[in-house]
Structures are given as structure tokens and as C-alpha cells.
Design a protein around this motif. Sequence first.
Motif, PDB file in Angstrom:
ATOM      1  N   LYS A 194     120.868 109.018 100.877  1.00 44.61           N
ATOM      2  CA  LYS A 194     119.697 108.697 101.704  1.00 44.61           C
ATOM      3  C   LYS A 194     118.481 108.387 100.837  1.00 44.61           C
ATOM      4  O   LYS A 194     117.660 107.526 101.199  1.00 44.61           O
ATOM      5  CB  LYS A 194     119.405 109.847 102.657  1.00 44.61           C
ATOM      6  N   GLU A 195     118.354 109.053  99.700  1.00 45.79           N
ATOM      7  CA  GLU A 195     117.265 108.744  98.769  1.00 45.79           C
ATOM      8  C   GLU A 195     117.371 107.304  98.276  1.00 45.79           C
ATOM      9  O   GLU A 195     116.361 106.598  98.152  1.00 45.79           O
ATOM     10  CB  GLU A 195     117.300 109.704  97.584  1.00 45.79           C
ATOM     11  N   LEU A 196     118.607 106.874  97.994  1.00 48.33           N
ATOM     12  CA  LEU A 196     118.799 105.505  97.523  1.00 48.33           C
ATOM     13  C   LEU A 196     118.506 104.492  98.630  1.00 48.33           C
ATOM     14  O   LEU A 196     117.974 103.409  98.357  1.00 48.33           O
ATOM     15  CB  LEU A 196     120.220 105.312  96.995  1.00 48.33           C
ATOM     16  N   ILE A 197     118.852 104.824  99.854  1.00 52.09           N
ATOM     17  CA  ILE A 197     118.556 103.931 100.979  1.00 52.09           C
ATOM     18  C   ILE A 197     117.050 103.690 101.083  1.00 52.09           C
ATOM     19  O   ILE A 197     116.595 102.556 101.266  1.00 52.09           O
ATOM     20  CB  ILE A 197     119.114 104.508 102.294  1.00 52.09           C
ATOM     21  N   ASP A 200     120.212 108.742  89.829  1.00 57.73           N
ATOM     22  CA  ASP A 200     119.116 108.533  88.890  1.00 57.73           C
ATOM     23  C   ASP A 200     119.180 107.154  88.245  1.00 57.73           C
ATOM     24  O   ASP A 200     118.148 106.474  88.097  1.00 57.73           O
ATOM     25  CB  ASP A 200     119.117 109.616  87.811  1.00 57.73           C
ATOM     26  N   TYR A 201     120.372 106.725  87.865  1.00 52.21           N
ATOM     27  CA  TYR A 201     120.503 105.394  87.270  1.00 52.21           C
ATOM     28  C   TYR A 201     120.126 104.311  88.288  1.00 52.21           C
ATOM     29  O   TYR A 201     119.453 103.323  87.946  1.00 52.21           O
ATOM     30  CB  TYR A 201     121.931 105.157  86.784  1.00 52.21           C
ATOM     31  N   ALA A 202     120.562 104.476  89.521  1.00 50.95           N
ATOM     32  CA  ALA A 202     120.242 103.481  90.550  1.00 50.95           C
ATOM     33  C   ALA A 202     118.742 103.426  90.818  1.00 50.95           C
ATOM     34  O   ALA A 202     118.165 102.333  90.974  1.00 50.95           O
ATOM     35  CB  ALA A 202     120.996 103.795  91.834  1.00 50.95           C
ATOM     36  N   LEU A 203     118.106 104.588  90.867  1.00 48.01           N
ATOM     37  CA  LEU A 203     116.657 104.616  91.073  1.00 48.01           C
ATOM     38  C   LEU A 203     115.933 103.908  89.938  1.00 48.01           C
ATOM     39  O   LEU A 203     114.990 103.126  90.173  1.00 48.01           O
ATOM     40  CB  LEU A 203     116.175 106.062  91.183  1.00 48.01           C
ATOM     41  N   GLN A 204     116.359 104.162  88.697  1.00 41.95           N
ATOM     42  CA  GLN A 204     115.735 103.512  87.545  1.00 41.95           C
ATOM     43  C   GLN A 204     115.916 101.994  87.614  1.00 41.95           C
ATOM     44  O   GLN A 204     114.988 101.227  87.336  1.00 41.95           O
ATOM     45  CB  GLN A 204     116.343 104.039  86.249  1.00 41.95           C
ATOM     46  N   ALA A 205     117.130 101.577  87.978  1.00 39.92           N
ATOM     47  CA  ALA A 205     117.411 100.142  88.035  1.00 39.92           C
ATOM     48  C   ALA A 205     116.599  99.462  89.132  1.00 39.92           C
ATOM     49  O   ALA A 205     116.034  98.379  88.918  1.00 39.92           O
ATOM     50  CB  ALA A 205     118.908  99.920  88.262  1.00 39.92           C
ATOM     51  N   LEU A 206     116.520 100.067  90.296  1.00 40.24           N
ATOM     52  CA  LEU A 206     115.751  99.490  91.394  1.00 40.24           C
ATOM     53  C   LEU A 206     114.271  99.405  91.029  1.00 40.24           C
ATOM     54  O   LEU A 206     113.605  98.397  91.287  1.00 40.24           O
ATOM     55  CB  LEU A 206     115.931 100.331  92.662  1.00 40.24           C
TER      56      LEU A 206
END
Length: 325
Positions: A105-108, A79-85
Motif C-alpha cells: 500500500k505504501e508503494l501504491i 525501499d528500492y522501489a521508493l528510491q527508484a520512483l
Amino acid sequence: MINWGILGCGDVTEIKSGPAFNKVGNSRVEAVMRRNASKAEDYAKRHAVDKWYSKADDLINDANINAIYIATPPAPHKDYALQALKAGKNVYIEKPVTLNSVECKELIEAEKRYGKKVVVAHYRRAQPFFLKLKELIDQEVIGDIRLVDLKLYQQPGSEAIAKTEENWRINPEISGGGLFFDLAPHQLDILVHIFGKPLAFNGFSVNQRKTEPVADVTLGQILFAKDVAFTGTWCFNSLPEDEVERCEIIGSKGKISFSFFSANMSLTANGKTIHFDFPPMQHVQQAMIAKTVDYFAGVNGENPCSLQDALVSMEVMENFMTVKV
């Protein structure tokens, strides 16, 4: 200049990583965040960081920050990575990268969608010790590799295992899968980095002591290219006198014996044994952070450890973590 925001300025950032961000070129820590505001303030003052936050959203949306280091336990990584991206920031993220391969895979997909960069903190890839290990294998100093044998036996409560205020490593909802899931990424990632993507793998886990909600014994096998066969055993309920942390790479002309966590290595070939000594590193992530800064800044186009890289060892671990009852 890469201006960093650190999400989760806990124990791992005190020495291993945090100070290194200000010691590599074109890099500085702009702000830190921890849910406990007083602890965030204390960290910032001790490490000469100008700003601190108690909410992740505030740090992620700080206009002066262009890169986020996610140093929390694994549960909020995705969740943090998605927000940051989504906010247009590049991301450096601790291992294990996510709770499972589905999240990875979601982050990819998100990395592609938002056009930003993500590096996974498998920092051993950049350390002189493991660069030397890879060099010896690549140069075929011990010939064709036949076997890789890994053993990690630790007694319950071992001093070798990192301590935190909350023992989140044995809570699968926070850690993803116990001590194996915490330690094995370091080991499996290096082996994948050296030998390439596995051709096949299989394993299982058992909870022998049943004192915690996670398995305490894991066994696994991997077949790499060129018929390199790996076997690994992780046991976290051994007797104190049986503790061991060793990996042997056996080739047609000799063997390399080493430790992943104490940086000692020996090479045996032609009837002689050579020991390699590596000085301790003050900040074990500094070399990886330097490579990440160069990648984020466009100085180097090669990702030092991509999400796709991390996904490989994640899928192997998930297979090995299948619990047998």
C-alpha cells in the motif's frame, strides 16, 4: 527506448528474465547491480552489459537509466522501489511484491505521488499457457465453474524448489513467509486474474516439523464471484511418493486439470479428454517484459499487472499465513 538497470543480478536473472530485456523491442540493459562487485562484473561481462555497480544508489541515480528491475529477495523491494520512483524511474518488481500488504500500500501511494509506473512480475499472466487457460474459462468451455481445487505437496528439500546460495526463502525477515509465500503468489495471482477479486477468503498455517521458523502446511478457501469456490492445500513436508502439484477447475460441463509449474493441461468434456502441449519458453518472463516495455513507453495504456492487482493476492496470502499453534 527503455534503458534498464537491474538491481540484484542473481540466479533469477540468468535465464528466466535478464536476457529477455535485450530481446524485446525498444529495450536494453544499461547496467546491473549486486552487492558483491566481482559477481556483478562477472554477470555484466557474460551478458554483454556495459556497466555494473555494487551499490543500489549508484544504479538508481544513473542518468542513462529510466527503468529499474528489482530482482532481489523481497526484503528490500519496498525501499528500492521508493528510491527508484523518487528518482523518476519506472519500476518492474519481482514477486512477492513486498514483505506484506502494508508495504504494498505504501508503494501504491508512492506511485501516485511521483507519477511513475510500477508493474509486478506476475509473468504467467502473459504466457500462452495461461492465456489459453483464461480463454477456456471465459468461453465457458466447461460451463459454469463450480470448484477450483489446488494441491501442492513437496518433500523437504524438493528439487522442484529453487536453490540459492543462501536459503533466504525460509527466513521470514527476508522472504516474508517461507515457501508458501514464495510459490503461492504465482498460483493465486492467476486465479484472481481469471476469476476476479475474491468475495471472501479464510485459511490458516501450521508448522508441523518445526525445523524452520516458518509454517510448512497452509490451507485456504476463497469464494469468487458467480459462486466459484476454491480450496487450496500447500504442504512442504510430504513424503517423496506423495508429491503433487495440480489444480483442477471443475465446471457444470467438464473440468480442466493443469500444473502451474510444469505447463501441462488437459480438458475433459463430453466424455473426451484433450491434452494441450506448450513448447518450453527460453525466457519465461519475456512476454511479460514486452508488455511492460510497451506500458512504460506509452505504446499500451494497460498495466499488465498493477500494484493493486498484486495487493489482492497478498492480502489473501496473509490471511492464509495466520499460524495456528
